[in-house]
Design an enzyme around this catalytic site. Sequence first.
Site, PDB file in Angstrom:
ATOM      1  N   ARG A  58      49.985  38.668  36.117  1.00  8.51           N
ATOM      2  CA  ARG A  58      49.316  38.377  37.397  1.00  8.51           C
ATOM      3  C   ARG A  58      50.080  37.276  38.125  1.00  8.51           C
ATOM      4  NH1 ARG A  58      43.943  39.655  38.142  1.00  8.51           N
ATOM      5  NH2 ARG A  58      44.445  39.011  40.261  1.00  8.51           N
ATOM      6  N   CYS A  73      42.433  45.085  32.398  1.00  2.00           N
ATOM      7  CA  CYS A  73      42.617  43.992  33.367  1.00  2.00           C
ATOM      8  C   CYS A  73      41.951  42.701  32.911  1.00  2.00           C
ATOM      9  CB  CYS A  73      42.082  44.417  34.729  1.00  2.00           C
ATOM     10  SG  CYS A  73      40.299  44.660  34.775  1.00  2.00           S
ATOM     11  N   GLN A 112      45.796  43.178  40.826  1.00  2.00           N
ATOM     12  CA  GLN A 112      45.774  43.505  39.404  1.00  2.00           C
ATOM     13  C   GLN A 112      46.812  44.589  39.087  1.00  2.00           C
ATOM     14  OE1 GLN A 112      43.800  42.243  36.756  1.00  2.00           O
ATOM     15  NE2 GLN A 112      45.356  43.366  35.657  1.00  2.00           N
TER      16      GLN A 112
HETATM   17  N1   CP Z   1      41.412  40.709  36.093  1.00  2.00           N
HETATM   18  C1   CP Z   1      40.859  39.793  36.911  1.00  2.00           C
HETATM   19  O1   CP Z   1      40.911  39.890  38.156  1.00  2.00           O
HETATM   20  O2   CP Z   1      40.247  38.771  36.270  1.00  2.00           O
HETATM   21  P1   CP Z   1      39.349  37.635  36.919  1.00  2.00           P
HETATM   22  O3   CP Z   1      38.060  38.269  37.350  1.00  2.00           O
HETATM   23  O4   CP Z   1      39.174  36.631  35.826  1.00  2.00           O
HETATM   24  O5   CP Z   1      40.066  37.062  38.116  1.00  2.00           O
HETATM   25  N1  NVA Z   2      35.935  46.180  37.572  1.00  2.00           N
HETATM   26  C1  NVA Z   2      35.775  44.773  37.281  1.00  2.00           C
HETATM   27  C2  NVA Z   2      37.081  44.086  37.354  1.00  2.00           C
HETATM   28  C3  NVA Z   2      37.042  42.604  37.040  1.00  2.00           C
HETATM   29  C4  NVA Z   2      38.377  41.958  37.164  1.00  2.00           C
HETATM   30  C5  NVA Z   2      34.776  44.160  38.245  1.00  2.00           C
HETATM   31  O1  NVA Z   2      34.851  44.476  39.445  1.00  2.00           O
HETATM   32  O2  NVA Z   2      33.929  43.388  37.817  1.00  2.00           O
END
Ligand code: CP
Ligand code: NVA
Length: 300
Positions: free
Chosen positions: A283, A255, A130
């Site tokens: 990404r 993210c 990310q």
């Molecule tokens: N930001 C991210 O990793 O999204 P996902 O959980 O959709 O992969």
């Molecule tokens: N901090 C979040 C990020 C998701 C992409 C999680 O771990 O759920």
Amino acid sequence: MIRHFLDLDALDAETLRGLLDQALSMKRSRTFPAALRGKTVAMIFEKPSTRTRFSFERAIHDLGGHAIVVNKNDMQLGRGETVADTARVLSRYVDAIVARTLDHHTLVELKNHATVPIINALSDRSHPCQILADVLTVQETFGPLTHPRITWIGDTNNVFFSWLQACLILKLPLTLGCPPALFPDALKKQFDQNPLLTWAEDPLKAAHGAHIVMTDTWVSMGCLDPEAQTRLLTPYQVNETVMKQADPQAIFLHCLPAVRGQEVTDAVMDGPQSRVFDQAENRLHAQRALLLWCLQTPKA
Ligand code: CP
Ligand code: NVA
């Protein structure tokens, strides 16, 4: 030496910048080397994913490779086969393993027993893929040689941890706005010892003069006490009042997935300063370059 990518510190500043330059150049040219032709990448998910799954699968395809995507519960891993044995077996079939795990130690165990690169697609500790995309977005906005002021508001979670690593590698100033309960002693000590790192309990103070304002969900996947997290973080919503404290040219990053109305308002998510969908697109571009780094044999 096998090039694993469990955390950003697998890369030094020069390698990280080189990887991002390559990502940007492929993004602009839309031409990709067929470096993964004849190669197969396994992708294992212990938690849901939209961006990571689609962007990796597309990136592998763009580079001429083949992806096998499996949820943990569809594997014998879900019935108790050990991580070590899974790593040994998959190493006989595939050329790299991308894994999203509940526990970071699972990635370490995969790395310890695999003979192919392991890529962290998010764990409870970190989310380095990310941050490659995030830094790429920052670089596209502000240029590679500037030192923008970065503010993170909210949970000190996996994404924050990887951003902290990026700031340490690239020597970028980072301000954290979070409640004292989410600022543990070990982190406080690190902040006390490094002049580039600043903590503020007040989110408005944290955002003051920032060029980049970032946040993430209050309740990460696997969180054991969503109510307590929500209670603690309610004063840390990124809204227009918070964004007004930042530099007028500031951008907003997240993210994703976002819980609109909790950690961020619609007005900020959909406003002129938001770069969240460019960030999500990046990404794909960043991971193409990462796959090349992990899978291309360095010249002797
Ligand atoms: N930001 C991210 O990793 O999204 P996902 O959980 O959709 O992969
Ligand atoms: N901090 C979040 C990020 C998701 C992409 C999680 O771990 O759920």
